[in-house]
Design a protein around this motif. Structure first.
Motif, PDB file in Angstrom:
ATOM      1  N   ASN A 259      26.632  46.970  29.195  1.00  0.00           N
ATOM      2  CA  ASN A 259      26.188  47.100  30.588  1.00  0.00           C
ATOM      3  C   ASN A 259      26.749  48.409  31.162  1.00  0.00           C
ATOM      4  O   ASN A 259      27.790  48.436  31.817  1.00  0.00           O
ATOM      5  N   GLU A 260      25.992  49.494  30.896  1.00  0.00           N
ATOM      6  CA  GLU A 260      26.496  50.844  31.192  1.00  0.00           C
ATOM      7  C   GLU A 260      26.563  51.172  32.682  1.00  0.00           C
ATOM      8  O   GLU A 260      27.141  52.192  33.047  1.00  0.00           O
ATOM      9  N   ASP A 261      25.949  50.349  33.520  1.00  0.00           N
ATOM     10  CA  ASP A 261      26.104  50.595  34.956  1.00  0.00           C
ATOM     11  C   ASP A 261      27.477  50.129  35.444  1.00  0.00           C
ATOM     12  O   ASP A 261      27.895  50.466  36.540  1.00  0.00           O
ATOM     13  N   HIS A 262      28.197  49.377  34.591  1.00  0.00           N
ATOM     14  CA  HIS A 262      29.539  48.896  34.942  1.00  0.00           C
ATOM     15  C   HIS A 262      30.635  49.442  34.024  1.00  0.00           C
ATOM     16  O   HIS A 262      31.796  49.497  34.427  1.00  0.00           O
ATOM     17  N   PHE A 263      30.258  49.812  32.809  1.00  0.00           N
ATOM     18  CA  PHE A 263      31.272  50.221  31.816  1.00  0.00           C
ATOM     19  C   PHE A 263      30.805  51.464  31.057  1.00  0.00           C
ATOM     20  O   PHE A 263      29.673  51.512  30.603  1.00  0.00           O
ATOM     21  N   ILE A 264      31.701  52.444  30.933  1.00  0.00           N
ATOM     22  CA  ILE A 264      31.411  53.616  30.097  1.00  0.00           C
ATOM     23  C   ILE A 264      32.126  53.402  28.769  1.00  0.00           C
ATOM     24  O   ILE A 264      33.336  53.122  28.740  1.00  0.00           O
ATOM     25  N   ALA A 265      31.383  53.532  27.665  1.00  0.00           N
ATOM     26  CA  ALA A 265      31.955  53.329  26.338  1.00  0.00           C
ATOM     27  C   ALA A 265      32.148  54.662  25.627  1.00  0.00           C
ATOM     28  O   ALA A 265      31.326  55.566  25.740  1.00  0.00           O
ATOM     29  N   GLU A 266      33.254  54.768  24.895  1.00  0.00           N
ATOM     30  CA  GLU A 266      33.511  55.920  24.030  1.00  0.00           C
ATOM     31  C   GLU A 266      33.956  55.389  22.667  1.00  0.00           C
ATOM     32  O   GLU A 266      34.473  54.275  22.567  1.00  0.00           O
ATOM     33  N   ILE A 267      33.771  56.197  21.633  1.00  0.00           N
ATOM     34  CA  ILE A 267      34.334  55.899  20.315  1.00  0.00           C
ATOM     35  C   ILE A 267      35.333  57.006  19.994  1.00  0.00           C
ATOM     36  O   ILE A 267      34.993  58.193  20.074  1.00  0.00           O
ATOM     37  N   ILE A 268      36.557  56.602  19.665  1.00  0.00           N
ATOM     38  CA  ILE A 268      37.594  57.600  19.364  1.00  0.00           C
ATOM     39  C   ILE A 268      38.147  57.395  17.955  1.00  0.00           C
ATOM     40  O   ILE A 268      38.012  56.325  17.365  1.00  0.00           O
ATOM     41  N   ASP A 269      38.769  58.443  17.455  1.00  0.00           N
ATOM     42  CA  ASP A 269      39.540  58.332  16.218  1.00  0.00           C
ATOM     43  C   ASP A 269      40.826  57.586  16.585  1.00  0.00           C
ATOM     44  O   ASP A 269      41.593  58.057  17.425  1.00  0.00           O
ATOM     45  N   PRO A 270      41.075  56.401  15.985  1.00  0.00           N
ATOM     46  CA  PRO A 270      42.239  55.615  16.409  1.00  0.00           C
ATOM     47  C   PRO A 270      43.573  56.306  16.161  1.00  0.00           C
ATOM     48  O   PRO A 270      44.569  55.994  16.809  1.00  0.00           O
ATOM     49  N   ASP A 271      43.597  57.262  15.244  1.00  0.00           N
ATOM     50  CA  ASP A 271      44.862  57.952  14.936  1.00  0.00           C
ATOM     51  C   ASP A 271      45.113  59.141  15.863  1.00  0.00           C
ATOM     52  O   ASP A 271      46.237  59.366  16.307  1.00  0.00           O
ATOM     53  N   THR A 272      44.050  59.912  16.165  1.00  0.00           N
ATOM     54  CA  THR A 272      44.254  61.141  16.951  1.00  0.00           C
ATOM     55  C   THR A 272      43.860  60.990  18.423  1.00  0.00           C
ATOM     56  O   THR A 272      44.254  61.800  19.254  1.00  0.00           O
TER      57      THR A 272
END
Length: 433
Positions: A259-272
């Motif tokens: 639900n992008e009108d309420h939450f912004i999602a990102e994918i990150i490298d968990p280590d860096t």
């Protein structure tokens, strides 16, 4: 014909979604800067002020928030509204350290229930349906979230909560429940129990299920769908962000719309901590842009998944996340190998075993041991030791092929592993690490 709860939002253009996110993020950063000293300090440590955040393109500048921050700020350190404006708390069902306590204004609850209503409509729900909510109520978000969403859709809502399986089945049959909301492991157990009663899928009135709160595999989905004669939909959420309904599956069953009108999602490298391009597998990070009482910016979920903007046949335009492929923190490292319980579950289900198992990890003479206890079905159950030995070897070989390491497999009698009505306890790690 696909139906939507809020069509103008759920099918909005990418440009419109981005405009909402830009505007709401700027407003939210100002809100936490003004009202949460804990956040302001974290931003100041990075040399940031709200003026540095002009929109989503600047999101990466903000500091991450982790579960450790939530524990450190417990109980009121991250609350962004006066307590007189807060009407409820919910809390995690976690078993380690201090519980996470999340706060809600009435507006927060209304928006959360809208998100859950979107999930119910995506699963085919209308005001003609009878929705049985068999998630736990109380501090756990599952029951209250789906209960509120069901009311918004106009379903007749049966708030059974978890447990008392006999009564659950009685209500499903007597009240002709058409939608079931619970954990996947409990749905599997209900299906197993109804099968034992001699009920066939066409004698069960259910048509859809909305299952979340724990990891489950595609094989387990097929198993539940076949036993109950339903279409099984995934739902995703965290107490820290509101609860279930952060993301949900549509009829395509190929990932969950966030639900992008309420939450912004990102994918990150968990280590860096580096933000990864779309299509990369990494750790999911969420920023809540409409929460008033407990707004989290760049919250690290520890869930591993992939995001995709590929057009969806359902017509929804919000980004999709894959089913989490494990977690960075409940991933087991056994003899140097990364092992996710979902990998073990896939092997068991592929060999025809029910999704009731326990993984016991220990350390003997400085070496990790992996013991998987697996329930047999009544049809498999035998006192023929040669047959049991053959079946165990088959699973040992399957696990070695999947994991790249040797596991001990113990087949146990049907129903001998304790059933869970909440989250299933899949892993017992006895190592003193």
């Amino acid at each position: 014909m696909e139906r939507y709860y809020q069509p103008e939002i759920e099918t909005a253009s990418q440009e419109q979604i981005r405009a909402w996110q830009d505007e709401r993020l700027v407003k939210q950063v100002k809100h936490v800067w003004d009202n949460v000293p804990y956040y302001r300090k974290k931003m100041e440590e990075k040399g940031l002020t709200p003026d540095d955040i002009k929109g989503v393109d600047d999101l990466h500048k903000l500091p991450f928030v982790t579960k450790a921050d939530l524990r450190e700020a417990y109980p009121y350190g991250l609350v962004a509204k006066p307590l007189k404006d807060c009407v409820r708390i919910q809390s995690t069902s976690g078993t380690t350290g201090k519980r996470v306590v999340a706060f809600y204004t009435q507006h927060d609850i209304d928006l959360w229930e809208d998100c859950c209503a979107r999930a119910i409509v995506a699963a085919g729900g209308t005001n003609e349906d009878v929705c049985q909510v068999s998630y736990g109520y109380g501090l756990f978000t599952g029951g209250p979230g789906l209960n509120g969403g069901s009311h918004k859709v106009g379903c007749l809502t049966i708030p059974t909560s978890s447990g008392n399986t006999e009564r659950q089945i009685m209500f499903i049959r007597d009240l002709n429940a058409t939608i079931l909301c619970c954990t996947p492991s409990y749905a599997a157990y209900l299906g197993e129990s109804m099968k034992e009663m001699g009920l066939t899928p066409d004698q069960i009135p259910l048509k859809a299920g909305i299952f979340g709160a724990e990891a489950w595999s595609e094989e387990m989905r097929q198993d539940i769908q076949n036993t109950l004669g339903i279409k099984a939909y995934d739902i995703y959420g965290l107490t820290e962000l509101s609860g279930p309904g952060v993301a949900f599956e549509c009829s395509a069953q190929s990932g969950m719309h966030i639900n992008e009108d309420h939450f912004i999602a990102e994918i990150i490298d968990p280590d860096t901590g580096e933000v990864l391009p779309e299509g990369s597998q990494g750790e999911l990070v969420f920023t809540s842009i409409t929460k008033e009482a407990f707004p989290l910016l760049r919250y690290r979920t520890r869930d591993i998944c992939v995001l995709s903007h590929e057009p969806c046949p359902c017509g929804r335009t919000h980004v999709k996340m894959t089913k989490p492929r494990g977690r960075t923190d409940d991933m087991l490292i056994i003899r140097g190998v990364n092992v996710f319980p979902s990998q073990i579950e896939t092997v068991l289900l592929n060999h025809g075993y029910p999704a009731n198992y326990q993984i016991i990890v220990d350390r003997v003479k400085s070496t990790d041991t992996l013991d998987v206890q697996v329930e047999m079905t009544p049809e498999m159950f035998t006192d023929n030791l040669g047959e049991i030995s053959r079946r165990q070897k088959e699973l040992v070989d399957g696990l070695r092929s999947m994991l790249g390491l040797a596991a001990k497999v113990t087949l146990v009698a049907p129903k001998s592993i304790v059933r869970s009505e909440g989250k299933a306890v899949r892993v017992i790690d006895k190592r003193k690490i």
